[in-house]
Design an enzyme around this catalytic site. Structure first.
Site, PDB file in Angstrom:
ATOM      1  CE  LYS A 153     -49.342   1.119  24.613  1.00 24.79           C
ATOM      2  NZ  LYS A 153     -48.533   1.085  25.936  1.00 24.79           N
ATOM      3  CB  ILE A 154     -46.878  -3.788  20.220  1.00 23.93           C
ATOM      4  CG1 ILE A 154     -46.918  -2.400  19.842  1.00 23.93           C
ATOM      5  CG2 ILE A 154     -46.490  -4.395  18.917  1.00 23.93           C
ATOM      6  CD1 ILE A 154     -45.672  -1.545  19.741  1.00 23.93           C
ATOM      7  NE  ARG A 233     -36.803   1.705  21.106  1.00 24.28           N
ATOM      8  CZ  ARG A 233     -37.657   1.737  20.383  1.00 24.28           C
ATOM      9  NH1 ARG A 233     -38.300   1.167  19.451  1.00 24.28           N
ATOM     10  NH2 ARG A 233     -38.418   2.987  20.731  1.00 24.28           N
ATOM     11  CD  GLU A 262     -32.780   1.320  15.229  1.00 21.99           C
ATOM     12  OE1 GLU A 262     -33.215   0.127  15.124  1.00 21.99           O
ATOM     13  OE2 GLU A 262     -33.701   2.288  15.464  1.00 21.99           O
ATOM     14  CG  HIS A 294     -36.962   2.067  14.017  1.00 23.34           C
ATOM     15  ND1 HIS A 294     -36.088   2.181  15.345  1.00 23.34           N
ATOM     16  CD2 HIS A 294     -38.268   2.188  14.702  1.00 23.34           C
ATOM     17  CE1 HIS A 294     -36.826   2.077  16.319  1.00 23.34           C
ATOM     18  NE2 HIS A 294     -37.971   2.245  16.030  1.00 23.34           N
ATOM     19  CD  GLN A 295     -40.970  -0.198   6.372  1.00 23.02           C
ATOM     20  OE1 GLN A 295     -39.991  -0.363   5.750  1.00 23.02           O
ATOM     21  NE2 GLN A 295     -42.005  -0.411   5.561  1.00 23.02           N
ATOM     22  CB  ALA A 296     -42.743  -1.401  13.107  1.00 29.42           C
TER      23      ALA A 296
HETATM   24  P1  NAI Z   1     -46.036  -1.630  26.546  1.00 25.81           P
HETATM   25  O1  NAI Z   1     -45.482  -0.896  27.524  1.00 25.81           O
HETATM   26  O2  NAI Z   1     -47.645  -1.672  26.297  1.00 25.81           O
HETATM   27  O3  NAI Z   1     -45.777  -3.119  26.558  1.00 25.81           O
HETATM   28  C1  NAI Z   1     -44.468  -3.715  27.113  1.00 25.81           C
HETATM   29  C2  NAI Z   1     -44.682  -4.978  27.544  1.00 25.81           C
HETATM   30  O4  NAI Z   1     -43.314  -5.686  28.019  1.00 25.81           O
HETATM   31  C3  NAI Z   1     -45.530  -4.801  29.240  1.00 25.81           C
HETATM   32  O5  NAI Z   1     -46.332  -5.806  29.340  1.00 25.81           O
HETATM   33  C4  NAI Z   1     -44.290  -5.124  30.247  1.00 25.81           C
HETATM   34  O6  NAI Z   1     -44.800  -5.841  31.210  1.00 25.81           O
HETATM   35  C5  NAI Z   1     -43.284  -6.278  29.128  1.00 25.81           C
HETATM   36  N1  NAI Z   1     -42.027  -6.526  29.778  1.00 25.81           N
HETATM   37  C6  NAI Z   1     -41.455  -5.456  30.770  1.00 25.81           C
HETATM   38  N2  NAI Z   1     -40.072  -6.043  30.815  1.00 25.81           N
HETATM   39  C7  NAI Z   1     -40.295  -7.537  30.372  1.00 25.81           C
HETATM   40  C8  NAI Z   1     -39.317  -8.591  30.343  1.00 25.81           C
HETATM   41  N3  NAI Z   1     -38.170  -8.423  31.040  1.00 25.81           N
HETATM   42  N4  NAI Z   1     -39.717  -9.479  29.655  1.00 25.81           N
HETATM   43  C9  NAI Z   1     -40.826  -9.639  28.955  1.00 25.81           C
HETATM   44  N5  NAI Z   1     -41.650  -8.476  28.973  1.00 25.81           N
HETATM   45  C10 NAI Z   1     -41.343  -7.639  29.785  1.00 25.81           C
HETATM   46  O7  NAI Z   1     -45.419  -1.290  25.025  1.00 25.81           O
HETATM   47  P2  NAI Z   1     -45.816  -1.513  23.572  1.00 25.81           P
HETATM   48  O8  NAI Z   1     -46.661  -0.258  23.275  1.00 25.81           O
HETATM   49  O9  NAI Z   1     -46.496  -2.842  23.353  1.00 25.81           O
HETATM   50  O10 NAI Z   1     -44.563  -1.319  22.948  1.00 25.81           O
HETATM   51  C11 NAI Z   1     -43.359  -2.497  22.698  1.00 25.81           C
HETATM   52  C12 NAI Z   1     -42.139  -2.153  22.519  1.00 25.81           C
HETATM   53  O11 NAI Z   1     -42.149  -1.868  21.017  1.00 25.81           O
HETATM   54  C13 NAI Z   1     -41.525  -0.577  22.935  1.00 25.81           C
HETATM   55  O12 NAI Z   1     -40.808  -0.835  24.042  1.00 25.81           O
HETATM   56  C14 NAI Z   1     -40.625  -0.229  21.887  1.00 25.81           C
HETATM   57  O13 NAI Z   1     -39.491  -0.533  22.321  1.00 25.81           O
HETATM   58  C15 NAI Z   1     -41.262  -1.086  20.585  1.00 25.81           C
HETATM   59  N6  NAI Z   1     -41.692   0.032  19.530  1.00 25.81           N
HETATM   60  C16 NAI Z   1     -41.255  -0.444  18.387  1.00 25.81           C
HETATM   61  C17 NAI Z   1     -41.762   0.428  17.549  1.00 25.81           C
HETATM   62  C18 NAI Z   1     -41.039   0.322  15.978  1.00 25.81           C
HETATM   63  O14 NAI Z   1     -41.649   1.114  15.011  1.00 25.81           O
HETATM   64  N7  NAI Z   1     -40.351  -0.750  15.575  1.00 25.81           N
HETATM   65  C19 NAI Z   1     -42.791   1.551  17.513  1.00 25.81           C
HETATM   66  C20 NAI Z   1     -43.146   1.365  18.933  1.00 25.81           C
HETATM   67  C21 NAI Z   1     -42.654   0.565  19.886  1.00 25.81           C
END
Ligand code: NAI
Length: 331
Positions: A153-154, A233, A262, A294-296
């Protein structure tokens, strides 16, 4: 149903109150949830936890002892939970799968632009009456190649936004990204993404496979002067290797919203403390490193969504309905 909410900040309370109702009785604790604080959960039916709470086997075992059968995460990532232990202890884990991917994507772009145009330096300079442009030279995003690791998604939102800047988008994801082709994003092997990207942005989850994926070997494969952004992360990057690459000028710009250790720092005011993490402090000494704590995710919309989904998760558990946002253990 009585729920103990851990790692509560005033803004969390405010958002949860808005969605609070007679179905759940929420008690707020500022402390993070870990083995030392798990005793606060005594007398409750469920707990709610956040990103840096320690939900390892020991904490979960304590919670199980107090009769807790549900942990409601107020975040998407669940790398801090021992899912195997939770399954053995018959504790269900639910999360908020997406609160605002827009918030994180927009913050990611913000970090990129702030770094490239050195906005964090310009802010201080102008306030001090220094209008010199020396050292503030930036680069156009237009025409640059951006590598997105994790086309979820992101990652896809970041890619769409950068496409609008005129960037070429490369994507790496172990699964086929169907919408990538439609949108003109090229799905490529990791090696190609490393070799060709001017900017690399991390959006995959932290797993055993991705732990420290940005290590010395990966950094060696990247272009000189690459911009590396991590709003995923902290554990995705081997910080020691990154510091080495910054010292050798291999990496030209670093934007981090997350950091591998962190948990001991973020979300708290340490301005009067002596920070003992030398790796973190070394990172902050580089003029081309920008760190946010961690404010994104931190927008009004995201907080509302987190609160709303958390309450829905708790109510579903209370009435033994299907838990749509459950994370199950799989080997
Ligand atoms: P999502 O589940 O929609 O997308 C994650 C993508 O990573 C998927 O397409 C998946 O196939 C892929 N993936 C899995 N293993 C992989 C690998 N070995 N190499 C490359 N890609 C791989 O998750 P979303 O919502 O896009 O979030 C992504 C990450 O962002 C979360 O896991 C979380 O750790 C982080 N996050 C950070 C925030 C912040 O405030 N900084 C807030 C929310 C999420």
């Amino acid at each position: 149903m009585k729920v103990a909410i851990f790692s509560t900040k005033p803004y969390d309370k405010e958002a949860l109150r808005h969605y609070d109702n007679d179905e759940v009785d929420l008690s707020y604790f500022e402390v993070p949830l870990n083995i030392a604080t798990a005793h606060y959960a005594q007398g409750f039916d469920a707990v709610s936890a956040f990103v840096n709470d320690d939900l390892g086997e020991a904490t979960l075992a304590k919670l199980a002892e107090y009769g807790i059968r549900l942990v409601a995460l107020r975040c998407a990532g669940f790398n801090n939970v021992d899912l195997e232990a939770a399954a053995k202890l018959d504790i269900k884990i639910v999360r908020v799968p997406a609160y605002s991917p827009y918030a994180v994507a927009e913050h990611t772009i913000g970090l990129m632009l702030a770094l490239s145009r050195k906005l964090y330096k310009a802010y201080n300079r102008v306030r001090e009456g220094n209008f010199s442009l020396n050292g503030l030279l930036g680069f156009d995003f237009h025409g640059k190649t951006v590598g997105i690791i994790g086309a979820g998604k992101i990652g896809l939102l970041v890619a769409e936004r950068l496409k609008a800047f005129g960037c070429e988008i490369l994507v790496y994801d172990p699964f086929l990204c169907k919408s990538c082709e439609e949108q003109g994003f090229k799905q490529v092997p990791l090696e190609q993404l490393y070799a060709e990207s001017h900017i690399i942005s991390l959006h995959c989850p932290l797993t055993r496979q991705t732990q420290n994926m940005i290590n010395e070997d990966a950094l060696d494969q990247m272009r000189a002067n690459v911009m590396l952004i991590n709003t995923g992360r902290g554990g995705l990057i081997d910080t020691r290797a990154l510091i080495k690459a910054l010292k050798s000028r291999k990496v030209g710009y670093v934007g981090l919203d997350v950091y591998e250790e962190e948990g001991a720092l973020f979300f708290e005011d340490h301005s009067n403390d002596i920070i003992l993490d030398d790796k973190f402090e070394r990172l902050l000494t580089f003029p081309n490193v920008l760190v946010t704590g961690h404010q994104a995710y931190f927008t009004h919309e995201a907080l509302e969504h987190i609160a709303e989904t958390t309450i829905q998760n708790l109510i579903a558990f209370k009435y033994q309905r299907k838990l749509d946002n459950e994370i199950s253990f799989s080997k």
